[in-house]
Design a protein around this motif. Sequence first.
Motif, PDB file in Angstrom:
ATOM      1  N   HIS A 123       1.155  -1.248  -0.141  1.00 25.29           N
ATOM      2  CA  HIS A 123      -0.264  -0.026   0.271  1.00 25.29           C
ATOM      3  C   HIS A 123       1.132   1.197   0.070  1.00 25.29           C
ATOM      4  O   HIS A 123       1.860   0.955   0.312  1.00 25.29           O
ATOM      5  CB  HIS A 123      -1.070  -0.029   1.416  1.00 25.29           C
ATOM      6  CG  HIS A 123      -0.219  -0.346   2.233  1.00 25.29           C
ATOM      7  ND1 HIS A 123      -1.088  -0.159   3.447  1.00 25.29           N
ATOM      8  CD2 HIS A 123       1.221  -0.439   3.025  1.00 25.29           C
ATOM      9  CE1 HIS A 123      -0.208  -0.281   4.614  1.00 25.29           C
ATOM     10  NE2 HIS A 123       0.684  -0.009   4.419  1.00 25.29           N
ATOM     11  N   GLU A 160      -2.321   8.234  -1.459  1.00 22.62           N
ATOM     12  CA  GLU A 160      -2.791   8.353  -0.409  1.00 22.62           C
ATOM     13  C   GLU A 160      -2.904  10.147   0.194  1.00 22.62           C
ATOM     14  O   GLU A 160      -1.835  10.706  -0.583  1.00 22.62           O
ATOM     15  CB  GLU A 160      -1.395   7.316   0.601  1.00 22.62           C
ATOM     16  CG  GLU A 160      -1.406   7.977   2.147  1.00 22.62           C
ATOM     17  CD  GLU A 160      -1.873   6.087   2.126  1.00 22.62           C
ATOM     18  OE1 GLU A 160      -2.414   5.652   1.382  1.00 22.62           O
ATOM     19  OE2 GLU A 160      -2.097   5.389   2.986  1.00 22.62           O
ATOM     20  N   ARG A 196       0.719  -6.939  -4.298  1.00 23.41           N
ATOM     21  CA  ARG A 196       0.077  -8.014  -3.857  1.00 23.41           C
ATOM     22  C   ARG A 196      -0.531  -8.785  -4.084  1.00 23.41           C
ATOM     23  O   ARG A 196      -1.001  -9.442  -5.643  1.00 23.41           O
ATOM     24  CB  ARG A 196      -1.991  -8.094  -3.310  1.00 23.41           C
ATOM     25  CG  ARG A 196      -1.305  -6.687  -2.397  1.00 23.41           C
ATOM     26  CD  ARG A 196      -3.131  -6.221  -1.447  1.00 23.41           C
ATOM     27  NE  ARG A 196      -2.283  -4.998  -0.780  1.00 23.41           N
ATOM     28  CZ  ARG A 196      -4.109  -4.416  -0.669  1.00 23.41           C
ATOM     29  NH1 ARG A 196      -5.005  -4.516  -0.337  1.00 23.41           N
ATOM     30  NH2 ARG A 196      -3.463  -3.086  -0.284  1.00 23.41           N
ATOM     31  N   GLN A 240      -2.346   3.408  -5.845  1.00 21.80           N
ATOM     32  CA  GLN A 240      -3.404   3.920  -5.034  1.00 21.80           C
ATOM     33  C   GLN A 240      -2.887   5.083  -5.157  1.00 21.80           C
ATOM     34  O   GLN A 240      -2.232   5.641  -5.621  1.00 21.80           O
ATOM     35  CB  GLN A 240      -2.987   3.119  -3.695  1.00 21.80           C
ATOM     36  CG  GLN A 240      -3.815   1.894  -3.832  1.00 21.80           C
ATOM     37  CD  GLN A 240      -3.130   1.413  -2.182  1.00 21.80           C
ATOM     38  OE1 GLN A 240      -2.834   2.212  -0.867  1.00 21.80           O
ATOM     39  NE2 GLN A 240      -4.112   0.789  -1.297  1.00 21.80           N
ATOM     40  N   SER A 288       0.449   3.995   2.012  1.00 21.28           N
ATOM     41  CA  SER A 288       0.961   4.203   3.367  1.00 21.28           C
ATOM     42  C   SER A 288       2.056   4.171   3.840  1.00 21.28           C
ATOM     43  O   SER A 288       2.477   4.752   4.944  1.00 21.28           O
ATOM     44  CB  SER A 288      -0.231   3.587   4.242  1.00 21.28           C
ATOM     45  OG  SER A 288      -1.294   3.484   3.910  1.00 21.28           O
TER      46      SER A 288
HETATM   47  N1  DAH Z   1      -3.929   1.449   3.388  1.00 24.50           N
HETATM   48  C1  DAH Z   1      -4.434   1.219   2.858  1.00 24.50           C
HETATM   49  C2  DAH Z   1      -4.744  -0.440   1.864  1.00 24.50           C
HETATM   50  O1  DAH Z   1      -4.376  -0.742   0.912  1.00 24.50           O
HETATM   51  C3  DAH Z   1      -5.586   2.121   3.084  1.00 24.50           C
HETATM   52  C4  DAH Z   1      -5.807   3.288   3.813  1.00 24.50           C
HETATM   53  C5  DAH Z   1      -6.740   3.240   4.676  1.00 24.50           C
HETATM   54  C6  DAH Z   1      -5.129   3.425   4.043  1.00 24.50           C
HETATM   55  C7  DAH Z   1      -7.062   3.614   5.619  1.00 24.50           C
HETATM   56  C8  DAH Z   1      -5.497   4.868   4.785  1.00 24.50           C
HETATM   57  C9  DAH Z   1      -6.307   4.945   5.701  1.00 24.50           C
HETATM   58  O2  DAH Z   1      -4.398   6.265   4.710  1.00 24.50           O
HETATM   59  O3  DAH Z   1      -5.806   5.444   6.577  1.00 24.50           O
HETATM   60  O4  DAH Z   1      -6.929  -0.871   1.774  1.00 24.50           O
END
Ligand code: DAH
Length: 339
Positions: free
Chosen positions: A166, A208, A192, A206, A168
Motif C-alpha cells: 500500500h 494516499e 499484492r 493507490q 501508506s
Molecule cells: N492502506 C490501506 C489499504 O491499502 C488504505 C488506507 C486505509 C489508507 C485507511 C489510509 C487509511 O491512509 O487511513 O487498503
Amino acid sequence: MLDKINTLKAEIEALTASTPAEVEALRIKYLSKKGEVALLFNDFRTVSADQKRAIGQALNELKTLATDRINALREQCESGSSTAQGLDLTRTAAPWRLGTRHPLSLVREEIIDIFRRLGFTVAEGPEIEDDWHVFSALNFAPDHPARDMQDTFFIKREPDVLLRTHTSSVQTRVMEHAQPPIRIICPGRVYRNEAISARAHCFFHQVEALYVDKNVTFSDLRQTLLYFAQEMFGPETQIRLRPSYFPFTEPSAEMDISCDLCGGKGCNFCKHTGWVEILGCGMVDPNVLEACGIDSKEYTGFALGMGIERITNLKYRVSDLRLFSENDVRFLEEFTSAH
Ligand code: DAH
C-alpha cells in the motif's frame, strides 16, 4: 531538318521536372505557339516536295512525343511520386496520430488536482520497501496476516525486502523526515500476491493523503472527503462513513458515496444499497506518529487511501481490471475525449 528533329527528340526524351512550375516552363519552351516544335512546323513550308512526306511524319511524331512527355511529367509532379527530387514541400502534411493518456493517469491527475486545491503537495516513495516502512511503523502487529507470504511479495527475508502492498508506506517516509504541518498526497503502484482475474490484480494503484498538524480533527477529515467526492463525482454526491479497522488509524472508517447510476435508489451496480465503497480513512494512530518521531501529544492527523482503479471503474465503468494493463489500443483510444 531531319537532324534538327532528331536532336530535339533526344532532348525531349531526357526531360525532367520536379515541380508543376518547371513542367509549365517546359510546356512553354516546346509546345507553345512560339515554342521549338511550332518553329519547326513554320520551317516545314520551306521543305522540298519530295521530302515533305518523311519530314511531315517526323514532325508529327515529335509533337506527340513532346505532348506525351510533358503530360507524364505533370502527372508525376501532381501525384508526388516523382523520383526526380520528388518532394513537394507545398503539400499539406498528413496529420500525426497522437497517442491517448491512460485512463489511470487521467484519474490520478484528477485526484491530485483536487487535493492540490486544498493545499496538498505530491510525495512519492519507493516501490521496493522494507518491513519497517510498510508494516512495523504503521502499527501492524507482528502476526498480522498482511505480513504473510501469501499477501505480500517478499524479495528477501531477514532483513525483509518486499514490494509495498500500500502507499501508506510513503506516510512513514515523509513523517520520518519532516515535522508538521504535513499535507501530502502520494500516488503510486502497489503489489499484492493475488491471482489475476477481472476483479483482482497482482499490481494496482493507490493514492494516499495525509494531513498532520495541531488540532486536526475528524471533522476536517469528513469535510475533506465530502469536498473530494463532490469534485470527483459531481455536486449532488453524498458521502457516508462506516466504522472500520486499520492498524494505522484510530478511529478508522470506510467511505461510501451515493451511487450515481441510480441516484441512491438502488441498482445492480450498488447491489441495491444505493451506496458504493470508495476508500479507507481515519485519524492517524498516535503509535504511528511516535514511531516516526512526531509528538502525538502536540499533533494529530488524518489519513486516507484509495485505489485508482476503483475510482476509474466508478467514473468510466471499466468492469475488467485486466484491461488496464493489456495495452490494447482499442480500449485506450476510448479515452481520447477525456483529456
Ligand atoms: N492502506 C490501506 C489499504 O491499502 C488504505 C488506507 C486505509 C489508507 C485507511 C489510509 C487509511 O491512509 O487511513 O487498503
